[in-house]
Design a protein around this motif. Structure first.
Motif, PDB file in Angstrom:
ATOM      1  N   ARG A   1      41.646  47.117  38.428  1.00 34.50           N
ATOM      2  CA  ARG A   1      43.111  46.355  37.882  1.00 34.50           C
ATOM      3  C   ARG A   1      42.426  44.733  37.725  1.00 34.50           C
ATOM      4  N   ALA A   2      41.803  43.866  39.213  1.00 36.68           N
ATOM      5  CA  ALA A   2      41.568  43.046  38.956  1.00 36.68           C
ATOM      6  C   ALA A   2      40.012  42.211  37.376  1.00 36.68           C
ATOM      7  N   LEU A   3      39.389  43.638  37.580  1.00 35.59           N
ATOM      8  CA  LEU A   3      38.325  43.784  36.697  1.00 35.59           C
ATOM      9  C   LEU A   3      38.953  43.876  35.042  1.00 35.59           C
ATOM     10  N   ALA A   4      39.975  44.352  34.925  1.00 36.97           N
ATOM     11  CA  ALA A   4      40.800  44.225  33.726  1.00 36.97           C
ATOM     12  C   ALA A   4      41.440  42.968  33.600  1.00 36.97           C
ATOM     13  N   VAL A   5      41.882  42.052  34.454  1.00 38.06           N
ATOM     14  CA  VAL A   5      42.240  40.784  34.454  1.00 38.06           C
ATOM     15  C   VAL A   5      41.227  39.802  33.987  1.00 38.06           C
ATOM     16  N   ILE A   6      39.768  39.754  34.678  1.00 39.31           N
ATOM     17  CA  ILE A   6      38.927  39.717  33.719  1.00 39.31           C
ATOM     18  C   ILE A   6      39.506  39.830  32.358  1.00 39.31           C
ATOM     19  N   GLY A   7      38.897  40.624  31.786  1.00 36.96           N
ATOM     20  CA  GLY A   7      39.565  41.054  30.703  1.00 36.96           C
ATOM     21  C   GLY A   7      39.957  39.781  29.983  1.00 36.96           C
TER      22      GLY A   7
ATOM     23  N   HIS B   1      31.580  45.211  49.175  1.00 40.18           N
ATOM     24  CA  HIS B   1      32.889  44.339  49.064  1.00 40.18           C
ATOM     25  C   HIS B   1      33.718  43.976  48.198  1.00 40.18           C
ATOM     26  N   TRP B   2      32.542  44.371  46.949  1.00 42.29           N
ATOM     27  CA  TRP B   2      33.485  43.605  45.609  1.00 42.29           C
ATOM     28  C   TRP B   2      35.004  43.787  45.671  1.00 42.29           C
ATOM     29  N   ASN B   3      35.426  44.817  45.832  1.00 42.40           N
ATOM     30  CA  ASN B   3      36.993  45.725  46.162  1.00 42.40           C
ATOM     31  C   ASN B   3      38.107  44.878  46.863  1.00 42.40           C
ATOM     32  N   LYS B   4      37.052  44.592  47.824  1.00 42.80           N
ATOM     33  CA  LYS B   4      38.149  44.030  48.880  1.00 42.80           C
ATOM     34  C   LYS B   4      37.999  42.280  48.353  1.00 42.80           C
ATOM     35  N   TRP B   5      36.713  41.602  47.884  1.00 50.46           N
ATOM     36  CA  TRP B   5      37.135  40.379  47.555  1.00 50.46           C
ATOM     37  C   TRP B   5      38.382  40.266  46.200  1.00 50.46           C
ATOM     38  N   LEU B   6      37.839  41.728  45.096  1.00 48.00           N
ATOM     39  CA  LEU B   6      39.490  41.111  43.927  1.00 48.00           C
ATOM     40  C   LEU B   6      40.609  41.092  44.176  1.00 48.00           C
ATOM     41  N   THR B   7      40.497  42.269  45.527  1.00 46.09           N
ATOM     42  CA  THR B   7      41.755  42.875  45.612  1.00 46.09           C
ATOM     43  C   THR B   7      42.730  41.140  46.706  1.00 46.09           C
ATOM     44  N   ASN B   8      43.913  41.141  45.839  1.00 41.06           N
ATOM     45  CA  ASN B   8      44.596  39.836  46.048  1.00 41.06           C
ATOM     46  C   ASN B   8      46.018  40.651  45.655  1.00 41.06           C
TER      47      ASN B   8
ATOM     48  N   TRP C   1      49.218  41.256  41.253  1.00 43.71           N
ATOM     49  CA  TRP C   1      50.330  41.206  40.553  1.00 43.71           C
ATOM     50  C   TRP C   1      50.547  40.918  38.684  1.00 43.71           C
ATOM     51  N   ILE C   2      49.159  40.247  38.867  1.00 45.17           N
ATOM     52  CA  ILE C   2      48.358  40.308  37.308  1.00 45.17           C
ATOM     53  C   ILE C   2      48.566  41.403  36.810  1.00 45.17           C
ATOM     54  N   GLY C   3      47.692  42.122  37.327  1.00 43.67           N
ATOM     55  CA  GLY C   3      46.839  43.198  36.933  1.00 43.67           C
ATOM     56  C   GLY C   3      47.487  44.447  36.388  1.00 43.67           C
ATOM     57  N   SER C   4      48.770  44.784  37.570  1.00 42.44           N
ATOM     58  CA  SER C   4      49.737  45.303  37.321  1.00 42.44           C
ATOM     59  C   SER C   4      50.292  45.380  36.143  1.00 42.44           C
ATOM     60  N   ARG C   5      49.991  44.408  35.312  1.00 39.68           N
ATOM     61  CA  ARG C   5      51.203  43.318  34.325  1.00 39.68           C
ATOM     62  C   ARG C   5      50.305  43.060  33.117  1.00 39.68           C
TER      63      ARG C   5
END
Length: 639
Positions: free
Chosen positions: A14-20, A287-294, A299-303
């Motif tokens: 989802r964090a990657l989707a935010v980058i998109g 570690h990428w999942n942990k780095w991108l999970t905050n 919040w942005i990913g869910s929306r």
């Protein structure tokens, strides 16, 4: 454990989707966000949906297609319908220039065929500049996703049934992805309409296909957290490399909206690295999942769905009411982003989240409570009243749209003038190039040229009608003998007839939608033909910014012995106006053979010189534009 791993992987995805989303918002005007941001969403959809289906077939031997379709409808349609009716209501009430074909747009989106509609009805350059850009343009991606969701359960069923082995399924999906990318390149090289390539489901499939192929060989449930440190470091390094390549491509000068690289492998290459990064993030051992999970990304990913849906309408509607965007770029972007996030949050809480759990029974109970006179839940009633108002005005807008007269901006006075100028330009340039190739250079002193011009101004005045536009008869006489090579965009193209009248020996090459990168090839061409004049006029910057490195390259390409005149930009509806003009000001201090023609400063207090787009001069504005340019060239040019 499998479920926990899936959720953990999904947080990073989802964090990657935010980058998109961020990439798409950064550069919507040149569509680079669409070229490189949208594939991220497609890869994610292809990966997650295919992984879910294959997992079900593995454990149960079947897949619940009915549940899948119902879940997709609950997830996508409530927000989509809300957006369509909100925008339709706004258009009907406040921006009726967008009413034409609104009914078709709504129907095409509801039926998931809007990308096909865009291929047939894509907006032209003139429509976008005339504050007529559609707030629905970005929804073509949702139609492709919708088509994918409709057909993919059938595709996976057939692959599982007949291909059977995962290895075989992978190569089929990967092969189809390659075929899609090759088709995109072939169509581009054949000169196919760019809308057909950009919006085509077949030419965009490779992003969905690569995500699906990854799910075949990289199923989330098979990924283990307890891997060796060496493997963890390798995964982290691959993820880092992939992200760096993706960002480098996004900001690279090679990845221009008009460049062949984008279509002939560039977009596929970006998608390949996106797919690689998706695989790394999904793996619990990296570690990428942990780095991108905050909390912020979560919040942005869910929306992210709401953010994607509302970003373009907010920008279009807001910027339509603001004519001086270039003067307050940061402030207006802050306002836009705030509005997008607020709308996304409200609709997430009121529409997306509750509708995801909706049932017929809950719907029935809601309406019964609303119409119950004894019901004291005023918040619920207020929501119902607001929804009814939006629905009524939106529906009225949709119903009256077939009667709204569509303005064909390709037949506007400006478009017709540019088309006519183009024909004359091609014919005159051909004749002029032939003469220039045969000419013998004759050296004349500037003093003699001026002396002869003064005499001619008294005996044989030329272009007398231009004197009232601020240019002297002496300058008009001197302009008759100036040899200059001019390269420009639609602003110059609209005034090329006036420029040619004032400077009959000018070679003018101007066209719509042109950016600076095109100039390098044209300068090389004229240089190799031996027709590049000692004076070079550049009129580029209307359609996008450029860097000091680009200016350096152009100046060095032209050479120190030639003089470059660069017209700065008057494009108050675009955020890069100040950026372009400030850069040119700096460049003029850097190079002695560069003169900036301050068209912005000269024209900014004369809105009546421009069409409604506030950028292209009217016939009257064209006289002032041409006279001012020629007067400046005469003052600094080489005779």
């Amino acid at each position: 454990m499998t479920k926990n791993r899936f959720i953990t992987g999904y947080s990073g995805l989802r964090a990657l989707a935010v980058i998109g989303v961020i990439l798409y918002h950064l550069d919507p005007n040149t569509f680079i966000g669409g070229y490189l941001g949208v594939p991220i969403f497609f890869v994610l959809s292809g990966y997650l949906v295919t992984d879910h289906m294959l997992k079900s077939y593995k454990h149960t031997g079947k897949y619940n297609n009915k549940h899948f379709y119902l879940a997709r409808v609950k997830k996508l349609y409530p927000q989509m319908i809300t957006l369509l009716w909100l925008c339709s209501a706004y258009i009907f009430l406040f921006q009726r220039n967008l009413l034409a074909k609104l009914n078709q747009i709504v129907a095409a989106n509801l039926l998931n065929v809007y990308n096909f509609w865009q291929i047939s009805n894509g907006q032209s350059y003139f429509e976008r500049f005339a504050a007529n850009e559609s707030p629905f343009t970005h929804l073509w991606t949702m139609s492709i996703e919708g088509q994918f969701y409709i057909i993919w359960p059938i595709v996976i069923f057939l692959l599982v049934k007949f291909a059977k082995k995962r290895k075989r399924v992978f190569w089929i999906l990967f092969g189809l992805s390659i075929a899609s990318a090759v088709e995109m390149a072939i169509l581009y090289l054949k000169g196919t309409d760019i809308n057909r390539i950009y919006y085509g489901t077949d030419t965009r499939f490779f992003a969905l296909g690569l995500g699906a192929a990854l799910a075949v060989i990289w199923p989330i449930e098979n990924l283990r957290a307890n891997i060796s440190k060496t493997d963890t470091k390798l995964l982290d390094l691959i993820g880092f490399t992939s992200l760096v390549v993706m960002l480098a491509m996004f900001f690279s000068k090679q990845v221009e909206a008009q460049s062949a690289f984008v279509y002939c492998g560039g977009m596929f290459l970006f998608t390949f690295f996106t797919t690689t990064l998706v695989g790394v993030i999904a793996h619990p051992g990296s570690h990428w999942n942990k780095w991108l999970t905050n909390p912020v990304f979560n919040w942005i990913g869910s929306r992210s769905y709401g953010i994607y849906l509302y970003q373009f309408p907010v920008m279009i509607f807001f910027e339509d009411k603001v004519t001086n965007l270039a003067d307050h770029v940061f402030l207006y972007h802050v306002i836009e982003v705030s509005l997008i996030l607020i709308l996304s949050e409200i609709t997430y809480r009121l529409i997306e989240k509750p509708m995801g759990k909706i049932t017929w029974q809950k719907t029935k109970e809601f309406f019964l409570q609303v119409i119950d006179n004894q019901e004291k839940d005023y918040i619920k009633r207020t929501k119902a009243i607001l929804a009814t108002i939006v629905f009524l005005f939106g529906s009225i807008g949709i119903l009256v749209s077939p009667h709204a007269k569509a303005v064909d901006f390709n037949k506007s006075q400006l478009a017709k003038r540019i088309a006519a100028n183009k024909q004359e330009q091609e014919k005159e340039n051909k004749q002029l190039i032939a003469k220039l190739k045969k000419r013998k250079k004759v050296k004349t002193s500037a003093s003699n040229v001026i002396k002869e011009a003064k005499a001619a101004a008294k005996k044989h005045p030329v272009n007398k009608s231009f004197v009232k536009y601020g240019i002297s008869q002496l300058d008009l006489q001197l302009a008759q003998n100036i040899q200059i090579t001019a390269i420009g965009d639609s602003v110059m193209a609209g005034s090329s007839d006036d420029l040619k009248q004032l400077m009959p020996k000018a070679l003018i090459d101007a066209a719509v939608s042109r950016q600076l990168n095109v100039a390098f090839g044209l300068l090389d061409k004229y240089k190799s033909e031996g027709v590049l004049a000692d004076n070079v006029l550049i009129g580029l910057g209307t359609n996008g910014p450029f860097s000091m490195g680009d200016v350096d390259r152009l100046i060095h390409q032209v050479g120190q012995k030639r003089h470059v005149f660069w017209i700065n930009t008057h494009v108050p509806t675009r955020q890069w106006q100040g950026q372009v003009n400030n850069l040119l000001k700096q460049a003029a201090k850097k190079y002695h053979n560069l003169t900036v023609i301050d068209w912005y400063g000269y024209s900014k207090n004369h809105p009546n010189w421009f069409y409604d787009d506030h950028t292209h001069p009217t016939p009257k504005g064209s006289k002032y534009y041409s006279s001012f340019i020629v007067k400046t060239i005469v003052k600094h040019s080489k005779f």
